[in-house]
Write a protein that holds these residues in place. Structure first.
Motif, PDB file in Angstrom:
ATOM      1  N   GLN A 169      -0.350   6.313 -10.500  1.00 34.80           N
ATOM      2  CA  GLN A 169       0.257   5.715 -11.507  1.00 34.80           C
ATOM      3  C   GLN A 169       0.171   6.530 -12.680  1.00 34.80           C
ATOM      4  N   TYR A 226       5.463   5.237  -9.511  1.00 36.37           N
ATOM      5  CA  TYR A 226       5.490   3.729  -9.248  1.00 36.37           C
ATOM      6  C   TYR A 226       4.889   3.700  -7.769  1.00 36.37           C
ATOM      7  N   ILE A 239       4.002   0.982  -4.671  1.00 35.23           N
ATOM      8  CA  ILE A 239       4.194   0.051  -3.973  1.00 35.23           C
ATOM      9  C   ILE A 239       3.626  -0.399  -2.920  1.00 35.23           C
ATOM     10  N   ASP A 299       2.719  -1.824  -8.419  1.00 29.28           N
ATOM     11  CA  ASP A 299       4.171  -1.937  -8.992  1.00 29.28           C
ATOM     12  C   ASP A 299       5.099  -2.920  -8.230  1.00 29.28           C
ATOM     13  N   GLY A 300       4.770  -3.118  -7.171  1.00 23.99           N
ATOM     14  CA  GLY A 300       5.748  -3.612  -6.120  1.00 23.99           C
ATOM     15  C   GLY A 300       5.284  -3.877  -4.723  1.00 23.99           C
ATOM     16  N   TRP A 356       6.693  -7.907 -10.068  1.00 20.45           N
ATOM     17  CA  TRP A 356       6.739  -6.561  -9.415  1.00 20.45           C
ATOM     18  C   TRP A 356       7.890  -6.162  -8.861  1.00 20.45           C
ATOM     19  N   LEU A 357       8.137  -5.005  -8.575  1.00 19.13           N
ATOM     20  CA  LEU A 357       9.395  -4.426  -7.883  1.00 19.13           C
ATOM     21  C   LEU A 357       9.587  -4.884  -6.479  1.00 19.13           C
ATOM     22  N   THR A 394      17.078  -1.085  -8.623  1.00 24.49           N
ATOM     23  CA  THR A 394      15.589  -1.066  -8.289  1.00 24.49           C
ATOM     24  C   THR A 394      15.586   0.544  -7.829  1.00 24.49           C
ATOM     25  N   ARG A 418      15.605   2.711 -10.943  1.00 24.18           N
ATOM     26  CA  ARG A 418      14.370   2.641 -11.771  1.00 24.18           C
ATOM     27  C   ARG A 418      13.378   3.467 -11.229  1.00 24.18           C
ATOM     28  N   ARG A 449       7.566   6.104 -13.688  1.00 28.80           N
ATOM     29  CA  ARG A 449       6.981   4.954 -14.312  1.00 28.80           C
ATOM     30  C   ARG A 449       6.850   4.842 -15.814  1.00 28.80           C
TER      31      ARG A 449
END
Ligand code: AMP
Ligand code: FE
Ligand code: FE
Ligand code: ZN
Length: 266
Positions: A177, A182, A184, A205-206, A230-231, A257, A260, A265
């Protein structure tokens, strides 16, 4: 109705254990109707070096980092970082080094079991792991299939298995990060269930809610992600010939998504 744009955010190239070159992977993505793709090789971004992206395809920088959570391996997908980022390159370098050491130790252990592996063999892949050993056992005629190689010699509790050194999961999340990625959690449905409460409390983040063909459980992963704001991402974990039941585009990430993730981030 307009067909929504789809992005497969979890794929492997021949830089790790996939059977398609990065170029072939991009071409195949267009052929199956994807508008977006991320090549998420294990612990390397070598696929992106000198890669020419074909028109009509948006490529999202990504990598799948193997981490350790108290003895269980946890795969993190990092997206949207700069491919020149020194921290990410250094993390990959350290992981690749420990992969290579572990790989050689596993070969040693297979030898000790009486298998005569070729000491002069060389590899074209940047990230080495058990799939390359499976391939070798097949070529030697010791095993008939990838699955047989894992069942007989390479599974997590096999005598030849060596865990290898990985980053601790929490530290890896924070480092990635800090490099504008991001982070995940990859295929949460495959993670050791006992470790899930800890993982769900981490600053991820997801979640990779849609994975391969595992359609059954996605609602519960979606709920867990939504509770945390979260994503939610999706990907096939395409490896080509090694995992024929996970075709490219089997799961995908919603386009908003994906956009993004592309922005990074910060
Ligand atoms: P490594 O990164 O060297 O630990 O190898 C992990 C790869 O091996 C992943 O792509 C997995 O899909 C594959 N793998 C791990 N365990 C098994 C298993 N029991 N059967 C088939 N493939 C496996
Ligand atoms: Fe793999
Ligand atoms: Fe994985
Ligand atoms: Zn993967």
């Amino acid at each position: 109705m307009v067909d929504p744009l789809r992005a497969d955010c979890h794929t492997h190239s021949s830089a790790s254990d996939g059977s398609y070159s990065p170029e072939e992977l991009c071409q195949e993505a267009l052929a199956v109707g994807l508008a977006g793709l991320s090549i998420t090789d294990h612990d390397t971004v070598a696929a992106y070096d000198q890669l020419r992206v074909p028109d009509g395809l948006t490529l999202l920088p990504g990598v799948e980092v193997t981490t350790d959570l108290e003895g269980s391996s946890v795969h993190l997908l990092a997206y949207g970082f700069s491919l020149d980022d020194k921290e990410i390159r250094e993390m990959c370098r350290q992981r690749l080094e420990s992969r290579r050491e572990r790989f050689m130790e596993m070969r040693q252990r297979l030898q000790e079991q009486g298998l005569r592996l070729d000491p002069n063999r060389t590899w074209t892949q940047t990230a080495l792991g058990r799939p390359q050993l499976a391939q070798e056992l097949i070529e030697m005629g010791v095993c008939r299939s990838y699955q047989e190689a894992f069942t007989k010699y390479l599974h997590d509790h096999a005598p030849a298995y060596v865990p290898g050194r990985s980053f601790a999961t929490l530290e890896a999340i924070q480092q990635l990060q800090a490099a504008n990625a991001y982070v995940i959690l990859a295929h949460p449905m495959l993670v050791d269930r006992k470790k899930l409460p800890k993982l769900m409390a981490m600053p991820l983040d997801g979640l990779e809610v849609w994975y391969g063909h595992s359609r059954g459980s996605w609602v519960s992963w979606m709920n867990l992600a939504m509770e945390r704001h979260w994503l939610m991402t999706g990907g096939s974990d395409f490896h080509g010939a090694a995992k024929p039941d996970q075709p490219l585009g089997a799961s995908w990430t919603p386009w908003e998504t994906f956009q993004r993730l592309c922005e990074g981030r910060r």
